[in-house]
Scaffold this motif. Sequence first.
Motif, PDB file in Angstrom:
ATOM      1  N   PRO A 100      51.130 131.641 -38.733  1.00 18.37           N
ATOM      2  CA  PRO A 100      51.596 133.020 -38.685  1.00 18.37           C
ATOM      3  C   PRO A 100      53.120 133.103 -38.646  1.00 18.37           C
ATOM      4  N   LEU A 101      53.653 134.108 -39.275  1.00 18.60           N
ATOM      5  CA  LEU A 101      55.077 134.435 -39.338  1.00 18.60           C
ATOM      6  C   LEU A 101      55.882 133.506 -40.242  1.00 18.60           C
ATOM      7  N   LEU A 102      55.693 132.185 -40.154  1.00 20.83           N
ATOM      8  CA  LEU A 102      56.538 131.254 -40.892  1.00 20.83           C
ATOM      9  C   LEU A 102      55.845 130.607 -42.081  1.00 20.83           C
ATOM     10  N   GLY A 103      54.547 130.853 -42.266  1.00 21.45           N
ATOM     11  CA  GLY A 103      53.840 130.282 -43.402  1.00 21.45           C
ATOM     12  C   GLY A 103      53.897 128.764 -43.404  1.00 21.45           C
ATOM     13  N   SER A 104      54.257 128.176 -44.536  1.00 23.73           N
ATOM     14  CA  SER A 104      54.284 126.716 -44.670  1.00 23.73           C
ATOM     15  C   SER A 104      55.704 126.153 -44.543  1.00 23.73           C
ATOM     16  N   LEU A 105      56.596 126.891 -43.887  1.00 27.79           N
ATOM     17  CA  LEU A 105      57.997 126.474 -43.794  1.00 27.79           C
ATOM     18  C   LEU A 105      58.138 125.080 -43.203  1.00 27.79           C
ATOM     19  N   PHE A 106      57.493 124.829 -42.076  1.00 22.58           N
ATOM     20  CA  PHE A 106      57.655 123.538 -41.412  1.00 22.58           C
ATOM     21  C   PHE A 106      57.002 122.411 -42.210  1.00 22.58           C
ATOM     22  N   ASP A 107      55.888 122.706 -42.870  1.00 22.57           N
ATOM     23  CA  ASP A 107      55.250 121.690 -43.710  1.00 22.57           C
ATOM     24  C   ASP A 107      56.181 121.277 -44.848  1.00 22.57           C
ATOM     25  N   LEU A 108      56.824 122.250 -45.473  1.00 24.36           N
ATOM     26  CA  LEU A 108      57.731 121.937 -46.574  1.00 24.36           C
ATOM     27  C   LEU A 108      58.958 121.187 -46.087  1.00 24.36           C
ATOM     28  N   LYS A 109      59.450 121.539 -44.911  1.00 23.97           N
ATOM     29  CA  LYS A 109      60.630 120.849 -44.377  1.00 23.97           C
ATOM     30  C   LYS A 109      60.313 119.420 -43.983  1.00 23.97           C
ATOM     31  N   SER A 110      59.139 119.199 -43.412  1.00 26.48           N
ATOM     32  CA  SER A 110      58.813 117.860 -42.906  1.00 26.48           C
ATOM     33  C   SER A 110      58.259 116.949 -43.994  1.00 26.48           C
ATOM     34  N   ASP A 111      57.517 117.505 -44.958  1.00 26.80           N
ATOM     35  CA  ASP A 111      56.901 116.683 -46.002  1.00 26.80           C
ATOM     36  C   ASP A 111      56.540 117.565 -47.186  1.00 26.80           C
ATOM     37  N   SER A 112      57.547 117.908 -47.983  1.00 22.74           N
ATOM     38  CA  SER A 112      57.288 118.811 -49.105  1.00 22.74           C
ATOM     39  C   SER A 112      56.371 118.180 -50.140  1.00 22.74           C
ATOM     40  N   LEU A 113      56.546 116.875 -50.415  1.00 24.59           N
ATOM     41  CA  LEU A 113      55.724 116.222 -51.437  1.00 24.59           C
ATOM     42  C   LEU A 113      54.259 116.177 -51.005  1.00 24.59           C
ATOM     43  N   GLY A 114      54.016 115.857 -49.743  1.00 22.92           N
ATOM     44  CA  GLY A 114      52.650 115.857 -49.233  1.00 22.92           C
ATOM     45  C   GLY A 114      52.049 117.252 -49.224  1.00 22.92           C
ATOM     46  N   THR A 115      52.884 118.259 -48.956  1.00 18.81           N
ATOM     47  CA  THR A 115      52.397 119.640 -48.953  1.00 18.81           C
ATOM     48  C   THR A 115      51.973 120.070 -50.351  1.00 18.81           C
ATOM     49  N   ASP A 136      59.046  94.988 -46.655  1.00 13.09           N
ATOM     50  CA  ASP A 136      58.546  96.313 -46.262  1.00 13.09           C
ATOM     51  C   ASP A 136      57.472  96.716 -47.277  1.00 13.09           C
ATOM     52  N   THR A 137      56.238  96.739 -46.829  1.00 16.74           N
ATOM     53  CA  THR A 137      55.146  96.980 -47.775  1.00 16.74           C
ATOM     54  C   THR A 137      54.991  98.454 -48.126  1.00 16.74           C
ATOM     55  N   GLU A 138      55.472  99.347 -47.288  1.00 16.79           N
ATOM     56  CA  GLU A 138      55.436 100.781 -47.580  1.00 16.79           C
ATOM     57  C   GLU A 138      56.836 101.353 -47.416  1.00 16.79           C
ATOM     58  N   ILE A 139      57.205 102.266 -48.305  1.00 16.14           N
ATOM     59  CA  ILE A 139      58.521 102.894 -48.247  1.00 16.14           C
ATOM     60  C   ILE A 139      58.331 104.395 -48.096  1.00 16.14           C
ATOM     61  N   PRO A 140      58.720 104.983 -46.953  1.00 15.77           N
ATOM     62  CA  PRO A 140      58.643 106.442 -46.832  1.00 15.77           C
ATOM     63  C   PRO A 140      59.654 107.095 -47.763  1.00 15.77           C
ATOM     64  N   VAL A 141      59.238 108.185 -48.386  1.00 15.47           N
ATOM     65  CA  VAL A 141      60.101 108.869 -49.354  1.00 15.47           C
ATOM     66  C   VAL A 141      60.138 110.358 -49.043  1.00 15.47           C
ATOM     67  N   GLY A 142      61.126 111.027 -49.591  1.00 15.56           N
ATOM     68  CA  GLY A 142      61.244 112.467 -49.462  1.00 15.56           C
ATOM     69  C   GLY A 142      61.937 113.045 -50.681  1.00 15.56           C
ATOM     70  N   ALA A 143      61.842 114.352 -50.830  1.00 15.08           N
ATOM     71  CA  ALA A 143      62.447 115.021 -51.974  1.00 15.08           C
ATOM     72  C   ALA A 143      63.824 115.521 -51.596  1.00 15.08           C
ATOM     73  N   GLY A 144      64.856 114.913 -52.189  1.00 11.92           N
ATOM     74  CA  GLY A 144      66.204 115.440 -52.095  1.00 11.92           C
ATOM     75  C   GLY A 144      66.550 116.104 -53.408  1.00 11.92           C
ATOM     76  N   ILE A 145      67.801 116.015 -53.831  1.00 13.38           N
ATOM     77  CA  ILE A 145      68.119 116.413 -55.195  1.00 13.38           C
ATOM     78  C   ILE A 145      67.353 115.507 -56.148  1.00 13.38           C
ATOM     79  N   THR A 146      67.258 114.231 -55.770  1.00  9.71           N
ATOM     80  CA  THR A 146      66.367 113.283 -56.424  1.00  9.71           C
ATOM     81  C   THR A 146      65.458 112.688 -55.351  1.00  9.71           C
ATOM     82  N   LEU A 147      64.469 111.908 -55.764  1.00  7.61           N
ATOM     83  CA  LEU A 147      63.612 111.232 -54.807  1.00  7.61           C
ATOM     84  C   LEU A 147      64.461 110.288 -53.972  1.00  7.61           C
TER      85      LEU A 147
END
Length: 476
Positions: free
Chosen positions: A22-37, A450-461
């Motif tokens: 409520p009120l904020l929708g998916s704001l926090f999901d997009l901020k924390s993990d936009s690709l997963g969202t 490192d067998t897994e690399i955490p990633v996020g969306a910036g201007i580029t990956l």
Amino acid sequence: MAVGTNSGADTGTEVPGLTGVPLLGSLFDLKSDSLGTYLRAQHQHGDLVRISAGPPGMRAELYCVFSPAGAQQVLATDAARFRKDNHFYQEVRESFGNGLLTSQDEDYLRQRRLVQPLFTRRRVDGYAEAIAAETQSVITAWGEAVDGVVDVSDEMMHLALRAVARILFGTDVEATADVVAECFPVITDYVLRRGYSPANIPRHWPTPGNRRAAAAMDELYGVCDRIIAERRRAGAGAGAEAGSGAGAGAGAIGEDLLTLLAAARSSDDGEFDASELRDQVLIFLLAGHETTATSLCFALHLLARHPEQQDRAREEISRVLGDRTPGAADLERLPYLTQVLKEAMRLYPAAPVIGRKAVATTRIGEHTIPAGADVILAPWVTHRHPAHWPDPDRFDPERFSPEAEAGRPRYAWFPFGGGPRACIGQHFSMLESVIALAMILRAYEFEAVDTEIPVGAGITLRTNGPARCRIRRSDG
């Protein structure tokens, strides 16, 4: 999925929405993990999903298009209906200038006409020697790696930056590479914070964040402006004998790209002034090193986790190249290595999210996107679409055999965008990536630390952690 344009009375069925709080929708999901969202939205609701984010009064409504057919419509078929007018592109424009990535309408068409002759396949192939030289420097430096471990994320960023700076600035590479490496992260983080915020304070307010970003931009702009001024004082020698007409001033292939840009002119489009030259240089630095670095990093890391594919790629390299330095002609002689690179770009597209603003009501499939809506394309999601990529998270270069490629929709894989605004540097990126991979894999064997690399969306990956590999000299 049926595709068509329709701004009439038939508005189609309601676009399904992702459930948020409520009120904020998916704001926090997009901020924390936009690709997963975005992935979750496609899995739960299909190929066109509406995501709401932000408080009332500042809420963004994102219309996310995940199918290849929808991506083709937004980028190509109906490209005129979807513009780079969104908030994020405006922040990029204010920090990195109004170059090819961010310009629009006649500005973009004029820039593209002036720049296009400098990115023909023949001219870009002339950069192979510079790419090989920078790659060899990295290979040599790795001989002193502590415990035989390198972080391929950092190392490929260094390699790609050095290569594009050398091609852009020639003998001034030393004066620019360090400044870019220091200033770019500050500026890109600033753009991201502002680009994803529903409201921002003015840039001229003297806050710590504004002051840090302004200082970084001043330093970066200063270096570029100094070198540009030196080129312009030296005269547009590259175009002195080329005559008039579109593309005049292309000069000799051996000249650095900035000299060629300064000399580019035509009777219809004129030439770039000093400010426009800087805008092009900044965009080429941004798009020309972060994207290629991402592709190289993940290609190496995926091979480090898949020894069978690594051995097959190395066997092809040894058979085709022997001990000689690779050149542009070797791209077609290394098909499996190219498949490895394409599969890495599928799983880890350097541009994982592409934004547009709808300027006309447009029907996509069964749904309608309203005029004024923010539109999101996500190669990160489309490249994993289960209808086109069986077992989508598995690394399998055979997906890009000629037979497999022929059986898929054109926009099932679009790491370079598409349509009239497709990346002008895609051949350069492929040339650099194949040459660098071939030389590095011939010199070293890789094993993932490192067998897994955490990633996020910036201007580029972007990687959000190390991508360390243990290396040892190759016997092949």
